[in-house]
Design an enzyme around this catalytic site. Structure first.
Site, PDB file in Angstrom:
ATOM      1  N   THR A  83       0.840  -1.199   0.000  1.00  0.00           N
ATOM      2  CA  THR A  83       0.000   0.000   0.000  1.00  0.00           C
ATOM      3  C   THR A  83       0.877   1.251   0.000  1.00  0.00           C
ATOM      4  O   THR A  83       1.954   1.271   0.591  1.00  0.00           O
ATOM      5  CB  THR A  83      -0.935   0.015   1.223  1.00  0.00           C
ATOM      6  OG1 THR A  83      -0.151  -0.098   2.424  1.00  0.00           O
ATOM      7  CG2 THR A  83      -1.910  -1.144   1.163  1.00  0.00           C
ATOM      8  N   ASP A  84       0.362   2.307  -0.653  1.00  0.00           N
ATOM      9  CA  ASP A  84       1.098   3.563  -0.732  1.00  0.00           C
ATOM     10  C   ASP A  84       1.124   4.267   0.620  1.00  0.00           C
ATOM     11  O   ASP A  84       0.425   3.894   1.571  1.00  0.00           O
ATOM     12  CB  ASP A  84       0.435   4.502  -1.757  1.00  0.00           C
ATOM     13  CG  ASP A  84       0.525   3.970  -3.169  1.00  0.00           C
ATOM     14  OD1 ASP A  84       1.320   3.041  -3.406  1.00  0.00           O
ATOM     15  OD2 ASP A  84      -0.201   4.489  -4.034  1.00  0.00           O
ATOM     16  N   LYS A  85       1.887   5.323   0.682  1.00  0.00           N
ATOM     17  CA  LYS A  85       1.957   6.151   1.879  1.00  0.00           C
ATOM     18  C   LYS A  85       0.576   6.695   2.227  1.00  0.00           C
ATOM     19  O   LYS A  85      -0.116   7.243   1.380  1.00  0.00           O
ATOM     20  CB  LYS A  85       2.921   7.312   1.633  1.00  0.00           C
ATOM     21  CG  LYS A  85       3.076   8.275   2.804  1.00  0.00           C
ATOM     22  CD  LYS A  85       4.055   9.378   2.450  1.00  0.00           C
ATOM     23  CE  LYS A  85       4.222  10.366   3.600  1.00  0.00           C
ATOM     24  NZ  LYS A  85       5.151  11.461   3.248  1.00  0.00           N
TER      25      LYS A  85
END
Length: 472
Positions: A83-85
């Site tokens: 998952t992205d930031k």
């Protein structure tokens, strides 16, 4: 034969040997987290990721030995999704080998985690199981205020006094390494890119002694830059998405379903890259619901796999079309016109995105007799409670305190995208050519043409619904 070792040393050595002799077992760890404050799920040098917090907690709980901590490969660590930031998860799965302790490792691990990161359970799996490669599909949710899908200007009344915000947050075409298909002598257009952080989000509960950037995990201490006009807040809270607009939104979202080349919805990928072809099972927007005084909507994206920023760009495109900032033809061109690069697709904010579920249907059909099927059924209540009590309220609180979505929408409304006529023309040309060669196109393409005709009309003119009115 005598020994020079003291009794205390003998006891310590015996305890160490006993700990080393503990058997290991391959498990799938079911976990959930609020992503704010972390630089994504996957470990990266110099910053704190969710994996760092989980590994530290497992080590302190006795699931990972002293010899293996710090090197995820020694534990055969694998994750179902990166998952992205700032992105959250209620249904993440990690595959790893842990020491077979006689006590409750779920409770032991959670004692060393902040309340916004939870181990939900462990599930015994085969030795060949890998959280990513054994996965059959993933489901994400995007939860945001419904005013994002209203007409242009909706939801931004209370940030319009920030006159320079829109121009400051518009980025050049080459952001994220996007490949330009324009001649170098032509002027560059502008696009709405990823909105920069308004400030560092500080949350309490996580400490780190590895020199990585510290974060905290309980409260967001960002405040709006200026006092909000009361009339703007009233308009912001009073918006309601009509049934007609919801129907149009689902009609457009359904166009994403099936197999497409999504090279325009990610970065650093060329149109002929076979990995850009992805299969989307179901994409839809659910009925609006209330959080406090604000109406929210939940979009679900279910597919085999997703690329970097893909869902956020899919949402960004939908927002732009529903607000009237982008023509529907631009969306169709991005999905249907072969080898056509579209660089101006907005990337929606990441704080509204969460990984909801990971599907292991194929693995279960093969190995279900060896171990019980790998699902979230046993922890369904804990998973839903985490969403209801932590993720959803956090998304609402984050927006109320940062105006992130409203500011991003204001940026989108002010953006000047010079390439739109070219994008529209590329789709018009493709549509005409496809109609002329209808006898040669595939059944799948004929289905796409029928969908386009339903949305735009046979004459190619957009069928505009009666949208909610918004003051300029």
């Amino acid at each position: 034969m005598s020994t020079n070792k003291r009794p205390a040393e003998d006891e310590a050595e015996q305890q160490s040997d006993k700990k080393k002799r503990l058997p290991k077992k391959k498990v799938a760890m079911l976990c959930a987290f609020v992503g704010t404050g972390f630089c994504g799920f996957q470990r990266n040098k110099g910053v704190l990721a969710v994996e760092d917090a989980l590994e530290t907690a497992l080590h302190k709980a006795g699931a990972i030995s002293d010899d293996n901590v710090g090197d995820l490969t020694k534990s055969a660590w694998g994750r179902a999704a990166r998952t992205d930031k700032g992105v959250h998860a209620a249904g993440q799965i990690v595959s790893l080998k842990i020491l077979d302790q006689p006590y409750d490792l779920v409770a032991a691990a959670n004692e060393h985690l902040p309340p916004t990161v939870r181990v939900l359970g462990f599930h015994r799996v085969t030795s060949s199981f890998h959280a990513k490669t054994s996965c059959s599909g993933r489901r994400y949710e995007y939860v945001c205020p419904s005013f994002a899908f209203g007409p242009k200007g909706t939801g931004t009344h209370h940030v319009r006094h920030l006159q320079t915000l829109g121009q400051e947050l518009i980025q050049d075409d080459e952001e994220d390494g996007a490949e330009s298909d324009e001649e170098s002598s032509k002027p560059k257009s502008k696009k709405v890119g990823k909105v920069p952080e308004l400030s560092e989000v500080k949350v309490s509960g996580v400490s780190d002694d590895q020199g990585r950037k510290p974060v905290t995990l309980n409260q967001v201490d960002i405040t709006p830059p200026e006092v909000l006009p009361e009339d703007g807040l009233a308009k912001h809270n009073e918006f309601r998405l009509s049934a007609e607009s919801l129907k149009l939104l689902n009609q457009l979202l359904a166009f994403y379903q099936g197999t497409h080349n999504f090279h325009n919805f990610t970065t650093h990928r060329k149109s002929d890259d076979p990995s850009c072809r992805r299969f989307m099972v179901e994409i839809k927007c659910h009925e609006p619901f209330m959080v406090g005084d604000v109406e929210y909507v939940k979009l679900t994206f279910e597919g085999q796999s997703f690329m970097l920023h893909q869902i956020r760009k899919m949402v960004g495109m939908m927002v732009g079309v529903m607000r009237g900032n982008l023509p529907k033809e631009m969306m169709f061109a991005a999905l249907l016109v072969p080898n056509h690069r579209i660089k101006d697709i907005p990337t929606a904010p990441g704080y509204s995105l969460l990984l909801d579920y990971v599907n292991y249907e194929r693995y279960n059909s093969i190995h279900g007799a060896v171990h019980s099927p790998l699902t979230f059924d046993d922890v369904a209540d804990k998973k839903q409670d985490f969403k209801n009590n932590l993720i959803y309220p956090h998304i609402h609180q984050y927006e109320q305190q940062t105006l992130y979505m409203a500011r991003w929408l204001h940026t989108l409304d002010l953006a000047q995208i010079n390439n739109i006529p070219r994008y529209v023309q590329s789709f018009v040309d493709w549509r005409s050519e496809s109609k002329a060669a209808s006898a040669k196109v595939t059944e799948a393409m004929l289905t796409r043409l029928r969908q386009v005709n339903e949305i735009l009309g046979e004459d190619g003119q957009q069928q505009q619904p009666k949208l909610e009115q918004s003051e300029p």
